[in-house]
Design an enzyme around this catalytic site. Structure first.
Site, PDB file in Angstrom:
ATOM      1  N   CYS A   1       0.792  -1.358  -0.079  1.00 44.51           N
ATOM      2  CA  CYS A   1      -0.231  -0.014  -0.455  1.00 44.51           C
ATOM      3  C   CYS A   1       0.901   1.305  -0.195  1.00 44.51           C
ATOM      4  CB  CYS A   1      -0.683   0.076   0.783  1.00 44.51           C
ATOM      5  SG  CYS A   1      -2.581   1.784   0.928  1.00 44.51           S
ATOM      6  N   ASP A   2       0.257   2.011  -0.582  1.00 49.00           N
ATOM      7  CA  ASP A   2       0.980   3.605  -0.519  1.00 49.00           C
ATOM      8  C   ASP A   2       2.224   3.853  -0.847  1.00 49.00           C
ATOM      9  OD1 ASP A   2       0.453   6.574   0.079  1.00 49.00           O
ATOM     10  OD2 ASP A   2      -0.847   6.300   1.644  1.00 49.00           O
ATOM     11  N   LYS A   3       2.411   4.582   0.473  1.00 48.44           N
ATOM     12  CA  LYS A   3       4.956   4.854   0.406  1.00 48.44           C
ATOM     13  C   LYS A   3       5.457   3.949  -0.004  1.00 48.44           C
ATOM     14  CE  LYS A   3       2.522   8.333   1.359  1.00 48.44           C
ATOM     15  NZ  LYS A   3       1.167   8.828   1.473  1.00 48.44           N
TER      16      LYS A   3
ATOM     17  N   CYS B   1      -5.614  -0.085  -1.751  1.00 51.64           N
ATOM     18  CA  CYS B   1      -6.686   0.370  -2.578  1.00 51.64           C
ATOM     19  C   CYS B   1      -7.265   0.305  -3.752  1.00 51.64           C
ATOM     20  CB  CYS B   1      -6.694   1.663  -1.725  1.00 51.64           C
ATOM     21  SG  CYS B   1      -7.397   2.194  -0.062  1.00 51.64           S
TER      22      CYS B   1
ATOM     23  N   GLU C   1      -1.823  13.671   4.833  1.00 54.92           N
ATOM     24  CA  GLU C   1      -2.821  14.019   3.662  1.00 54.92           C
ATOM     25  C   GLU C   1      -4.220  14.576   4.341  1.00 54.92           C
ATOM     26  OE1 GLU C   1      -3.928  10.442   2.829  1.00 54.92           O
ATOM     27  OE2 GLU C   1      -2.368   9.825   1.951  1.00 54.92           O
TER      28      GLU C   1
ATOM     29  N   SER D   1      -4.490  12.999  -0.305  1.00 60.13           N
ATOM     30  CA  SER D   1      -4.690  11.715  -0.264  1.00 60.13           C
ATOM     31  C   SER D   1      -5.444  11.350  -1.919  1.00 60.13           C
ATOM     32  CB  SER D   1      -6.120  10.679   0.606  1.00 60.13           C
ATOM     33  OG  SER D   1      -6.416   9.399  -0.080  1.00 60.13           O
TER      34      SER D   1
END
Length: 485
Positions: free
Chosen positions: A33-35, A112, A374, A400
């Site tokens: 996820c994400d970072k 996500c 965010e 985000s």
């Protein structure tokens, strides 16, 4: 959330430590996820190592009987939860509907499900050539069994084969991560309606590869790229829907056929982008009826309607505007100022924000927060309250990938360092002009000069210790990717 962006650099450092200390021959880094996605890429070119990134896979969108997302689609995601909270808060949604959305939107493992930061960056890494083709869009699990998909098992096997072939060929990361490859990644991010965070992360990866990518290059490349995807948060579909119509290779083939992609860049397959895409069906040849991915000739939104880098009296260095297809070229409104994300969220929920306002959130930058969190809660509350087309948000914090609307983030210099955003007051007029690429505070120079003389750095709202304290001392401006040095 203060630790979210910080985690990118920490994870990258940890991977470097393990790889270099053990004197390994090559690396396959795993991203979720994400970072973690940019973090998995950053250490590979630091020492010009041999390596590739394998993405864990996107989550499935949620399904809820009687529910639709804010764009009319059936799939639900985290954005729909946040916007439902805002909608419920102003009386536009029943508690029962909110409850159903909250229970249904995130059905299982994976990142996500929409074109948020993780999928934006998985797409960017595939376009960079540092991730195997096709791996960016594949789902993590099967909906019926909730078990790892065969596609992901195949991805893992392919990654193992590729890394050994890269070692045999001595194919090193800086042969792949060139300026042209970063231009390809920017083009794909714009075509897919990717996250504003992609600006920070591509700048950070480029720095590790010693490629002289600057924030101005996003305008130079992006001004030629129309928005091709109908993906959440700006559209009604999700990453698995893109996968069903060909995934990132289909996007890249369309851009390549239209002269908007460099086909000569090397990739982890040992082949060029053009060679990888040779057997990918062209969008023009598709006989299936779908509205997930559009051709360049008739795009979802014309070029210049997604990310734009702006500067001006409110952002002397730069800021990032996210329109995601909205037909807005100029927005002028009245400032309503908040000194934190939580204050702004509470203000929106209280009804302190009205049509024609510009919500200003400052002291949320890399040093000021610290950590550059965010602004998802206030931005979602604005949209959920039905104010999305009529209220802008300007901040020195981040967004985000779920954020959409008239959003301006990464304002630099940030408020904590005395940037003009620290001098804005309630009632000031602010103008966002995407055609002129300007972000202006419509206050006279004399008034701003008087305010600056009276300005004092704000007291830290959070006592930074440990890693946060180190981060404040070492982090650069968002103008340069908020990298630590």
């Amino acid at each position: 959330m203060r630790y979210s962006l910080i985690s990118r650099d920490i994870i990258a450092d940890c991977i470097e430590c393990a790889h270099e200390a053990y004197m390994a021959d090559a690396m396959v880094t795993l991203a979720g996820c994400d970072k973690t996605v940019p973090a998995a890429a950053m250490p590979i070119p630091r020492h010009n190592s041999i390596g590739l990134v394998l993405y864990g896979g996107t989550a499935l969108p949620g399904l809820c009987e009687g529910c639709t997302n804010s764009k009319g689609g059936l799939g639900l995601d985290a954005k729909d939860v946040m916007e439902a909270i805002g909608s419920f808060g102003v009386g536009h949604m029943t508690r029962e509907t909110l409850d159903r959305i909250e229970r249904s939107a995130l059905p299982g493992p994976g990142t996500c499900s929409a074109m948020f930061t993780a999928n934006s960056m998985s797409s960017a890494l595939e376009a960079l050539g540092i991730a195997p083709p096709g791996t960016a869009s594949r789902p993590a699990v099967d909906r019926d069994t909730n078990r790892l998909t065969q596609q992901k098992l195949d991805d893992a096997e392919e990654a193992a084969d590729l890394i050994f072939e890269m070692m045999r060929r001595d194919l090193r990361s800086r042969e792949i991560l060139t300026m042209e490859a970063f231009e390809n990644a920017i083009a794909v991010v714009f075509a897919l309606g990717g996250s504003t965070n992609a600006v920070l992360h591509l700048l950070a990866i480029a720095r590790e590869a010693e490629v002289n990518l600057t924030i101005e290059d996003f305008n130079r490349v992006g001004e030629n790229i129309p928005l091709l995807s109908n993906l959440s948060p700006h559209g009604k579909y999700h990453m698995t829907d893109l996968n069903d119509v060909g995934g990132v290779p289909a996007v890249m083939r369309e851009l390549l056929d239209c002269g908007l992609l460099n086909g000569d860049c090397m990739t982890v397959t040992g082949r060029t982008v053009r060679e990888n895409l040779r057997d990918v069906p062209a969008l023009a040849d598709s006989k299936s009826s779908q509205d997930v991915l559009f051709p360049v000739s008739t795009p979802f939104a014309e070029k210049g309607k997604h990310l734009t880098i702006v500067k001006g009296s409110l952002a002397p260095e730069s800021a990032v505007v996210k329109l995601s297809g909205k037909q807005v070229t100029r927005f002028e409104g009245t400032a309503v100022c908040f000194d934190s994300e939580s204050e702004a969220f509470e203000g929106v929920m209280r009804g302190d924000v009205s049509k024609g306002d510009v919500v200003v959130i400052r002291h949320e930058g890399p040093k000021g927060s610290p950590g550059m969190p965010e602004m998802l809660s206030p931005s979602s509350a604005i949209v959920g309250a039905g104010l999305g087309p009529d209220v802008a948000l300007v901040t020195d914090g981040r967004f985000s990938g779920a954020t959409h609307g008239i959003m301006v983030g990464h304002v630099t210099p940030e408020g904590a360092e005395g940037g003009p955003i620290a001098l804005v007051r309630d009632g000031d007029k602010i103008c966002i002009d995407t055609q002129k690429r300007e972000l202006s505070l419509l206050v006279s120079d004399d008034v701003l000069s008087d305010r600056r003389k009276a300005w004092n750095p704000p007291e830290p709202k959070y006592r930074a210790t440990g890693v946060l304290k180190k981060y404040v001392r070492s982090v650069s401006s968002a103008h340069y990717g908020a990298v630590t040095h």
